[in-house]
Motif scaffolding. Structure first.
Motif, short mmCIF file in Angstrom:
data_model
loop_
_atom_site.label_atom_id
_atom_site.label_comp_id
_atom_site.label_asym_id
_atom_site.label_seq_id
_atom_site.Cartn_x
_atom_site.Cartn_y
_atom_site.Cartn_z
N LYS A 198 0.74 -1.02 -0.45
CA LYS A 198 0.06 -0.04 -0.13
C LYS A 198 0.65 1.31 -0.05
O LYS A 198 0.61 2.06 -0.72
N HIS A 199 1.75 1.60 1.27
CA HIS A 199 2.50 2.57 1.24
C HIS A 199 3.54 2.56 -1.01
O HIS A 199 3.64 3.76 -0.68
N SER A 200 4.12 1.83 -1.37
CA SER A 200 4.73 1.57 -2.50
C SER A 200 4.13 2.12 -3.67
O SER A 200 4.37 3.24 -4.31
N VAL A 204 4.35 6.14 -5.44
CA VAL A 204 3.98 5.49 -6.97
C VAL A 204 3.47 6.55 -7.97
O VAL A 204 3.22 7.19 -8.81
N GLN A 205 2.36 6.58 -7.35
CA GLN A 205 0.66 6.30 -7.79
C GLN A 205 0.93 8.93 -8.00
O GLN A 205 0.27 9.40 -8.07
N GLY A 212 14.72 0.08 -4.00
CA GLY A 212 15.26 -0.81 -3.00
C GLY A 212 14.95 -1.73 -2.11
O GLY A 212 15.51 -1.72 -1.32
N VAL A 213 13.64 -1.38 -2.22
CA VAL A 213 12.68 -1.87 -0.87
C VAL A 213 13.05 -3.75 -1.14
O VAL A 213 12.97 -3.90 -1.77
N GLU A 214 13.30 -4.68 -0.08
CA GLU A 214 13.54 -5.71 -0.15
C GLU A 214 12.13 -6.43 0.85
O GLU A 214 11.43 -5.48 1.66
N THR A 215 11.70 -6.74 0.09
CA THR A 215 9.89 -7.46 0.09
C THR A 215 10.65 -9.74 0.22
O THR A 215 10.99 -9.87 -0.60
N LYS A 216 9.21 -9.42 -0.29
CA LYS A 216 8.92 -11.10 -1.19
C LYS A 216 7.40 -11.05 -1.55
O LYS A 216 6.13 -9.61 -1.35
N ARG A 217 7.56 -11.74 -2.75
CA ARG A 217 5.89 -12.61 -3.66
C ARG A 217 6.26 -13.43 -3.37
O ARG A 217 6.83 -14.30 -2.94
N LEU A 218 5.49 -13.95 -3.85
CA LEU A 218 4.80 -15.65 -4.02
C LEU A 218 4.77 -15.56 -5.57
O LEU A 218 4.18 -15.19 -6.41
N HIS A 219 5.44 -17.17 -5.21
CA HIS A 219 4.90 -17.75 -6.85
C HIS A 219 4.37 -18.36 -6.77
O HIS A 219 3.24 -18.72 -6.19
N LYS A 220 3.56 -18.69 -8.02
CA LYS A 220 2.46 -19.56 -8.58
C LYS A 220 2.64 -20.85 -7.72
O LYS A 220 0.98 -21.25 -7.13
#
Length: 481
Positions: A198-200, A204-205, A212-220
């Motif tokens: 939400k913050h990111s 950008v909006q 360079g924000v370290e985060t996680k995303r889901l693989h399928k």
């Protein structure tokens, strides 16, 4: 009253032909130049007499000649009355001139073709701009599609416009599954990252970048992927935001390597520490064991043995107490304290030792903020450690300067400078290693403990030293942590 203009006058067409900014020419059915205007001469670099000795194919690029004759034949066959196309002329100086060529066939009263009227507009600048844009577009397309990082392009409404192959490879979702999907409905955002997401998005909006924000995303397949996120607004030629791009760098392997490295370093430090502890404690224990054996045999004076044994046990207690500070989190009580008062109390405490060693304290508190949130007792321990070291390093006496400054509203700088014997470069690099010390009765843990305390306060320590000139210790502490 002005006369009505007679547009049928030949003189009028002669003036238009002569002064038109567009090149105009008359060509025979065989493509020979019959008449040209000044604009055509300016566009191509040829004089009028040059043209009259040439045909149109003499100034056309080779692969444009056949196409031009095909068009001429179609006009002569009555399949078209006029034609307009882009052509490449060869300038007299040898370079290419792009032109927009319009051809009309003039016929007599019986419908027989007489000659061609051609209008020639120089479009070189436009074509070069188009080619440049095309080249840049192809470069951008190649950069996006062949990039090893996953790239997504969004429009201003937050819908995915395109993704690259790396996205498919890293996250397992096909392009069809994400293109056209609205930002908040994307399937690869894990619930625990909703606030960061939400913050990111808000950044950008509103036209700001996320770097360079370290985060996680889901693989399928449901696995989490460690990524480094960078997002930037996309602007049109007028500086107006038309969307934004998001780049995900897969750092899974890097994270695993870092964990292995940290574990390896921890094992190495643990091994060094264990060896050091065994060595440091074995000596006093050996002494105690020896005196116990002497006492059993009834040899010597027991009161003297007790004093030595007590001293050795106290040394073991000192080593263990310093190790505990390093080994387990300490209870830190942060309070707002005046650093000037804190340092004055430390100097008062060590004043008698300084006098005995002919050492003078000089304190300089520069204008600026003087209060910070800290654990008073722990910071006192740090300054006592460093000042005692400085006093002991000045066998012939000297001055210890304490300087406090705050150049901004974020951090405070405390500088401690002495005129002692200094620390050799090879020794300076070993500073902070467990049980490494140049003192006869030192444990080598003092600097480690002090560094740990400063780090617990979100601060930093920097040490500079020169043999026979002295040592400078700089401690940086934030006003809030």
């Amino acid at each position: 009253m002005a006369k009505n203009l007679d547009v049928s006058q030949p003189e009028l067409f002669s003036q238009v032909f002569k002064y038109s900014p567009i090149g105009i020419a008359l060509l025979s059915m065989q493509g020979k130049w019959l008449k040209v205007n000044a604009s055509l001469c300016r566009i191509t670099g040829y004089t009028e007499s040059d043209f009259l000795d040439m045909t149109i194919q003499d100034i056309l690029q080779m692969d444009d000649i056949d196409k031009t004759w095909d068009i001429r034949d179609q006009i002569l066959d009555g399949k078209m009355d006029n034609f307009q196309m882009e052509k490449r002329f060869i300038h007299k100086n040898g370079y290419t001139v792009w032109v927009l060529l319009a051809i009309n066939c003039m016929k007599d009263e019986s419908g027989q073709p007489l000659y061609f009227i051609t209008q020639i507009k120089d479009i070189t600048e436009r074509k070069l701009a188009e080619e440049d844009l095309k080249a840049k577009t192809e470069q951008l397309e190649s950069f996006i599609e062949n990039n090893a990082d996953a790239i997504l392009i969004f429009n201003n409404e937050g819908f995915v416009q395109r993704v690259n192959e790396a996205f498919v490879h890293i996250f397992g979702w096909s392009k069809e599954e994400v293109i056209g999907v609205e930002l908040h409905l994307l399937p690869f955002i894990p619930p625990e990252c909703s606030e960061e997401f939400k913050h990111s998005r808000e950044q950008v909006q509103t036209g700001r970048s996320v770097n360079g924000v370290e985060t996680k995303r889901l693989h399928k397949n449901g696995n989490l992927v460690n990524v480094l996120l960078t997002a930037s607004p996309i602007l049109d030629g007028k500086g107006k935001q038309i969307g934004w791009s998001v780049i995900f760098r897969d750092i899974t392997e890097w994270k695993i390597a870092q964990e292995h490295l940290q574990n390896s370093e921890k094992l190495s430090v643990a091994g060094q520490l264990a060896a050091g502890i065994a060595h440091e404690i074995r000596n006093p224990i050996t002494s105690i064991k020896g005196f116990i054996q002497l006492m059993k045999s009834g040899f010597g004076e027991k009161p003297i043995y007790f004093d030595i044994m007590t001293s050795e046990i106290e040394r073991i207690e000192l080593i263990l107490s310093e190790l505990l500070i390093l080994a387990k989190p300490q209870s830190i009580k942060f309070e707002r304290k005046d650093i000037r008062v804190l340092l004055s109390q430390v100097m008062t405490l060590l004043d008698s030792q300084a006098i005995l060693n002919n050492v003078e304290f000089l304190a300089e508190f520069k204008p600026g903020a003087t209060h910070l949130y800290c654990d008073e007792n722990q910071l006192k321990q740090v300054f006592i450690n460093f000042i005692k070291n400085s006093i002991e390093s000045m066998r012939d006496g000297g001055k210890i300067t304490l300087e406090v400054s705050s150049e901004n509203d974020q951090e405070m700088m405390i500088r401690l400078a002495d005129q002692g014997c200094g620390i050799p470069k090879e020794t300076l690099s070993k500073l902070g290693q467990p049980f490494y010390t140049t003192k006869e009765n030192g444990t080598g843990l003092g600097f480690m403990v002090s560094k740990k305390i400063i780090e617990n306060h979100a601060g930093k320590i920097k040490v500079e030293s020169e043999v026979n000139k002295g040592t400078l210790i700089e401690i940086t502490l934030p006003f809030s942590n």
